[in-house]
Design an enzyme around this catalytic site. Structure first.
Site, short mmCIF file in Angstrom:
data_model
loop_
_atom_site.label_atom_id
_atom_site.label_comp_id
_atom_site.label_asym_id
_atom_site.label_seq_id
_atom_site.Cartn_x
_atom_site.Cartn_y
_atom_site.Cartn_z
N ASP A 250 -16.22 11.68 -1.79
CA ASP A 250 -14.79 11.85 -1.98
C ASP A 250 -14.47 12.43 -3.34
O ASP A 250 -15.28 12.40 -4.23
CB ASP A 250 -14.14 10.45 -1.99
CG ASP A 250 -13.80 10.01 -0.61
OD1 ASP A 250 -14.05 10.77 0.32
OD2 ASP A 250 -13.27 8.89 -0.47
N LYS A 272 -9.86 14.50 -0.49
CA LYS A 272 -8.53 14.78 0.03
C LYS A 272 -7.66 15.20 -1.13
O LYS A 272 -7.26 14.40 -1.95
CB LYS A 272 -7.94 13.53 0.68
CG LYS A 272 -8.81 12.99 1.76
CD LYS A 272 -8.04 12.04 2.64
CE LYS A 272 -8.96 11.46 3.69
NZ LYS A 272 -9.91 10.50 3.09
N GLY A 304 -14.40 3.34 -5.26
CA GLY A 304 -14.01 1.94 -5.16
C GLY A 304 -14.78 1.21 -4.08
O GLY A 304 -15.99 1.33 -3.98
N ASP A 305 -14.05 0.49 -3.25
CA ASP A 305 -14.65 -0.22 -2.13
C ASP A 305 -14.28 0.51 -0.84
O ASP A 305 -13.11 0.89 -0.67
CB ASP A 305 -14.11 -1.65 -2.08
CG ASP A 305 -14.74 -2.43 -0.94
OD1 ASP A 305 -15.72 -3.15 -1.21
OD2 ASP A 305 -14.27 -2.31 0.21
N ILE A 308 -11.23 -0.88 1.20
CA ILE A 308 -9.90 -1.08 0.62
C ILE A 308 -9.24 0.28 0.44
O ILE A 308 -9.69 1.09 -0.37
CB ILE A 308 -9.99 -1.84 -0.72
CG1 ILE A 308 -10.53 -3.25 -0.45
CG2 ILE A 308 -8.62 -1.90 -1.39
CD1 ILE A 308 -10.61 -4.14 -1.64
N MET A 385 -2.36 4.30 -5.30
CA MET A 385 -1.71 5.55 -4.92
C MET A 385 -0.21 5.53 -5.24
O MET A 385 0.59 6.03 -4.47
CB MET A 385 -1.91 5.83 -3.42
CG MET A 385 -3.36 6.10 -3.08
SD MET A 385 -3.68 6.16 -1.32
CE MET A 385 -3.89 4.45 -0.89
N1 SAH Z 1 -11.20 2.62 -1.91
C1 SAH Z 1 -10.63 2.78 -3.22
C2 SAH Z 1 -9.16 3.14 -3.16
C3 SAH Z 1 -8.89 4.47 -2.54
S1 SAH Z 1 -7.18 4.88 -2.58
C4 SAH Z 1 -10.83 1.51 -4.03
O1 SAH Z 1 -11.26 0.50 -3.48
O2 SAH Z 1 -10.61 1.54 -5.24
C5 SAH Z 1 -7.09 5.85 -4.04
C6 SAH Z 1 -6.35 5.12 -5.14
O3 SAH Z 1 -7.21 4.20 -5.79
C7 SAH Z 1 -5.88 6.00 -6.25
O4 SAH Z 1 -4.68 6.64 -5.89
C8 SAH Z 1 -5.67 5.01 -7.35
O5 SAH Z 1 -4.49 4.29 -7.17
C9 SAH Z 1 -6.80 4.07 -7.13
N2 SAH Z 1 -7.95 4.37 -8.01
C10 SAH Z 1 -9.20 4.66 -7.63
N3 SAH Z 1 -9.99 4.85 -8.70
C11 SAH Z 1 -9.23 4.66 -9.78
C12 SAH Z 1 -9.48 4.70 -11.19
N4 SAH Z 1 -10.68 4.99 -11.68
N5 SAH Z 1 -8.45 4.46 -12.02
C13 SAH Z 1 -7.22 4.18 -11.54
N6 SAH Z 1 -6.94 4.12 -10.23
C14 SAH Z 1 -7.93 4.35 -9.35
#
Ligand code: SAH
Length: 471
Positions: A250, A272, A304-305, A308, A385
């Site tokens: 991603d 995306k 991230g995860d 989520i 987001m």
């Molecule tokens: N699966 C991911 C989330 C995906 S949605 C998770 O568990 O973290 C994408 C959103 O995650 C972004 O719009 C932002 O709000 C947040 N995000 C992901 N990485 C980030 C980072 N390093 N710093 C701040 N926000 C982050």
């Protein structure tokens, strides 16, 4: 990279050391281990070098260095305490494009020597490019403890069978898998236990049994890559990243994390982002299926995860339907990563007994959230987001009764070296963010807990110190 790591073959080839003291002797020892034919030029030599001479390991030219000494050499090391002489050796060597190392003087070197872990034929070389030899030594010391001594024997065994295996398995993927099976399974354990003969027999048997012992279909690893800092990956994530044949990632997966995936595994970008050509979700699901059907081990890396706000569920739903084996590796979600690196505990006995994660994605200028559930006292709200929607979110929460001065923070590029944290209140944050010129990804944390950052902030990023803007 300031230096290109390479392994030089000097076995049986003439090399020169200028100088005869202890340090020169140590370098001599190293070159001799790599099989060099070594000449040492020095008017005097110390006890260690004398011993090498007495053993017939080196040829000692008992005189001062002269330019002609470089002729026919393939590598030269200057290790004298005479700076001018070291410099001259270096310049002459540079003139004739001869690799030269001057001990402790990186500016005179055309190559530097790493710290090494020697499990010949396995060699691990560690360098900080001269920035901190001590740090390289520390890393080396750690590696020494995690690479069993018998890795050398394992590498030798692999060398013994390499050609045979190559002939047996023509497809590189299958070959790789065979080796993984050997090097990371019971055969390796036999070697580590000193049962080399048994290991050799077992390897021969495996080879005879052939293709059947290797699973023919591929699989998918749905792996959480965390919010950015590669140190936040789980051990399993790293192991699978090293195993995968292809990486589908991603936009959110940081470069630092991507670099840890197997280097020769192709990367497919499936992010995306409006501005870039990207794959619709349906195509990503199908892509994973197709790659796995080709017999590949597919690393599906998500920021991230994966479970989520990651649509990980949809992806494995397709895999499950198609009967493709998969596993899911959790990652540190942005909320945990950002909260920790911003010094904002998400729950706290005095300030928040619950914490909700929501997406602040705008649709037609509106956000579809149950505001009444969110606008509760003693609750932390984490908004994913939510950059564009921030003004709407703050406004709605105030409308539903949350105090205007409720602390709120926005974390930009959380856990990365350029992390920035902006703090304010429900009333002030949108404006602070607007004037700071923030860019995605960002995460918003709303609640009393935000004020704990004043005391608990620990992760100082360069941009925070430089700009002084952040709270
Ligand atoms: N699966 C991911 C989330 C995906 S949605 C998770 O568990 O973290 C994408 C959103 O995650 C972004 O719009 C932002 O709000 C947040 N995000 C992901 N990485 C980030 C980072 N390093 N710093 C701040 N926000 C982050």
């Amino acid at each position: 990279m300031d230096y290109l790591p390479v392994f030089l073959k000097i076995k049986g080839r003439p090399c020169l050391i200028v100088g005869g003291g202890d340090i020169a002797a140590r370098k001599a020892g190293l070159l001799l281990r790599a099989g060099a034919r070594l000449t040492v030029v020095a008017p005097e030599i110390g006890p260690a070098m004398t011993e090498l001479e007495n053993n017939g390991a080196i040829v000692h030219a008992r005189r001062a260095f002269s330019a002609g000494d470089l002729r026919g050499q393939v590598l030269v090391v200057a290790a004298t305490d005479d700076e001018a002489l070291n410099r001259r050796v270096s310049e002459l060597a540079h003139d004739s494009a001869l690799p030269v190392n001057v001990v402790d003087q990186a500016n005179l070197c055309s190559f530097i020597m790493p710290s090494i872990v020697d499990r010949s034929p396995l060699i691990v070389a560690v360098s900080t490019g001269g920035a901190s030899p001590m740090l390289a030594r520390l890393v080396r010391a750690r590696l020494e403890t995690i690479i069993p001594g018998a890795f050398g024997q394992l590498a030798s065994l692999a060398r013994e069978f390499r050609a045979q295996v190559k002939e047996h398995f023509e497809a590189p993927d299958r070959r790789r898998r065979f080796w993984e099976h050997v090097l990371d399974g019971p055969i390796a354990e036999m070697v580590f236990a000193g049962r080399t003969a048994a290991a050799r027999r077992a390897l021969r048997d495996e080879l005879a049994a052939g293709h059947d012992s290797i699973p023919p279909t591929g699989e998918v690893y749905l792996v959480g890559a965390g919010p950015g800092d590669p140190d936040l990956l789980t051990s399993r994530a790293i192991r699978l990243m090293q195993r995968a044949d292809v990486v589908v990632h991603d936009r959110l997966v940081s470069d630092a994390v991507l670099r840890l995936a197997r280097q020769d595994a192709p990367r497919i970008y499936a992010g995306k982002q409006r501005s870039r050509h990207t794959l619709p979700q349906e195509n990503i699901n199908q892509l994973l299926v197709r790659l796995a059907r080709e017999g590949k081990r597919v690393l599906r890396l998500k920021g991230g995860d994966p479970f989520i706000f990651g649509r990980g569920g949809e992806e494995i739903d397709t895999l499950a339907q198609e009967g493709i084996p998969f596993q899911v590796v959790p990652g540190i979600t942005a909320a945990s990563g950002c909260a920790a690196y911003a010094g904002i505990p998400l729950t706290h006995r005095d300030f928040a007994q619950s914490c909700v994660f929501v997406t602040g994605h705008l649709k037609d200028g509106r956000i579809n959230l149950d505001w009444d559930v969110l606008a509760k006292p003693r609750q932390t709200i984490v908004v994913y987001m939510g950059l564009i929607g921030l003004p709407v979110i703050c406004e709605e929460l105030i409308k539903r009764g949350l105090p205007e001065d409720l602390p709120a923070a926005m974390i930009e590029q959380g856990t990365k070296p350029d992390q920035r944290v902006l703090t304010g209140t429900l009333k002030t944050l949108p404006e602070i963010v607007e004037s700071a010129g923030v860019s995605a990804p960002t995460l918003t944390i709303i609640g009393e807990v935000v004020k704990l950052r004043g005391k608990l902030q620990w992760f100082e990023s360069a941009s925070e110190t430089a700009s002084g803007k952040a709270g």
